[in-house]
Design an enzyme around this catalytic site. Structure first.
Site, mmCIF file in Angstrom:
data_model
loop_
_atom_site.group_PDB
_atom_site.id
_atom_site.type_symbol
_atom_site.label_atom_id
_atom_site.label_comp_id
_atom_site.label_asym_id
_atom_site.label_seq_id
_atom_site.Cartn_x
_atom_site.Cartn_y
_atom_site.Cartn_z
ATOM 1 N N GLU A 72 -2.135 5.891 -11.666
ATOM 2 C CA GLU A 72 -3.554 6.290 -11.691
ATOM 3 C C GLU A 72 -3.744 7.697 -12.248
ATOM 4 O OE1 GLU A 72 -5.726 4.218 -11.438
ATOM 5 O OE2 GLU A 72 -5.547 2.886 -9.715
ATOM 6 N N HIS B 257 -6.595 9.305 -3.687
ATOM 7 C CA HIS B 257 -6.953 7.897 -3.884
ATOM 8 C C HIS B 257 -6.113 7.073 -2.918
ATOM 9 C CE1 HIS B 257 -7.364 3.940 -5.513
ATOM 10 N NE2 HIS B 257 -6.113 3.887 -5.918
ATOM 11 N N HIS C 223 -5.959 3.059 -0.432
ATOM 12 C CA HIS C 223 -6.458 1.707 -0.208
ATOM 13 C C HIS C 223 -6.724 1.524 1.282
ATOM 14 C CE1 HIS C 223 -3.948 0.393 -4.011
ATOM 15 N NE2 HIS C 223 -4.878 1.280 -4.288
ATOM 16 N N HIS D 167 -10.445 -2.681 -4.813
ATOM 17 C CA HIS D 167 -9.356 -1.742 -5.032
ATOM 18 C C HIS D 167 -9.190 -0.763 -3.868
ATOM 19 C CE1 HIS D 167 -7.303 1.048 -8.242
ATOM 20 N NE2 HIS D 167 -6.748 1.179 -7.055
HETATM 21 P P1 13P Z 1 1.175 4.555 -7.866
HETATM 22 O O1 13P Z 1 2.378 4.313 -6.960
HETATM 23 O O2 13P Z 1 1.496 4.325 -9.304
HETATM 24 O O3 13P Z 1 0.545 5.892 -7.572
HETATM 25 O O4 13P Z 1 0.078 3.430 -7.579
HETATM 26 C C1 13P Z 1 -0.477 3.153 -6.360
HETATM 27 C C2 13P Z 1 -1.920 2.799 -6.436
HETATM 28 O O5 13P Z 1 -2.606 3.007 -5.481
HETATM 29 C C3 13P Z 1 -2.551 2.241 -7.633
HETATM 30 O O6 13P Z 1 -3.927 2.109 -7.441
#
Ligand code: 13P
Length: 219
Positions: A80, A99, A101, A162
């Site tokens: 990202e 960022h 989830h 996402h």
């Molecule tokens: P990365 O491990 O590449 O940071 O990806 C995790 C992620 O949350 C992608 O949205």
């Protein structure tokens, strides 16, 4: 406030571990970045935070190119990186981006639901709602474009199907906002069990924003 790149690297690893310990992220999903004078530091892709060392962080310019003379290992940056770079380019006041989830924020985002002004704390993100950006493939310029539109005038947004993004004047602030967003999502989902909750009006959210400003709330 970190004064050197070495201090910022140590701080970022600590905040990444706190992010997972707080319960808003799991495994290697999620990523963090912090502004450097010539670009930014970002977590590497797919490396568990408990194994991450300050030298594993990747230093890039805002076009995603490795910074010349950057200290640290030659890890691949987060998938990202573009989202982080584009936010840091377009929002000069922002010093850090988180960022993740987180479960409840992501649950709302899977329904493309924003978080409206059902609770006054929605204003910690800067306005009367926390928007949800339409879906786009991770790592793409389209995701950046849609996220930046949803972040207009805000310090956080949801990303459909996402997760969430939170911004701050520091890594600490960005993490606090990400945790707050997850808490608001949990409260909103709970409140919705009794039906769609009534909302605070824009004028009241303006008063909340003034009160937060006066108290330097969340700074
Ligand atoms: P990365 O491990 O590449 O940071 O990806 C995790 C992620 O949350 C992608 O949205």
């Amino acid at each position: 406030m970190a004064e050197t790149e070495a201090e910022l690297r140590a701080q970022m690893v600590a905040v990444a571990r706190r992010m997972n310990a707080s319960g808003i992220n799991q495994g290697t999903s999620g990523n963090l970045s912090a502004r450097l004078p010539e670009g930014f530091l970002i977590t590497p892709t797919s490396l568990p935070y408990e194994r991450m060392e300050p030298t594993d962080l990747v230093a890039l310019d805002l076009d995603g190119q490795p910074l010349p003379g950057a200290s640290g290992a030659l890890r691949r940056p987060s998938s990202e990186w573009r989202l982080h770079a584009d936010v840091l380019r377009q929002r000069p006041e922002v010093q850090a981006v988180v960022h993740c989830h987180s479960i409840r924020a992501t649950a709302l985002a899977c329904h493309s639901r924003c978080i409206p002004s059902f609770h006054y704390m929605v204003a910690v993100a800067g306005g009367p709602d926390i928007r949800c950006a339409p879906y786009a493939l991770f790592g793409t310029p389209e995701l950046s474009r849609l996220a930046l539109a949803a972040l207009h005038g805000r310090l956080a947004c949801l990303l459909a199907h996402h997760g969430q993004v939170a911004l701050g004047r520091s890594l600490d602030q960005a993490l606090r906002i990400a945790i707050e967003l997850e808490t608001l999502a949990a409260m909103y989902l709970e409140a919705c069990r009794l039906g769609e909750p009534p909302l605070l009006g824009d004028a009241e959210i303006e008063r909340v924003l003034r009160q937060m400003g006066a108290l330097l709330y969340g700074g």
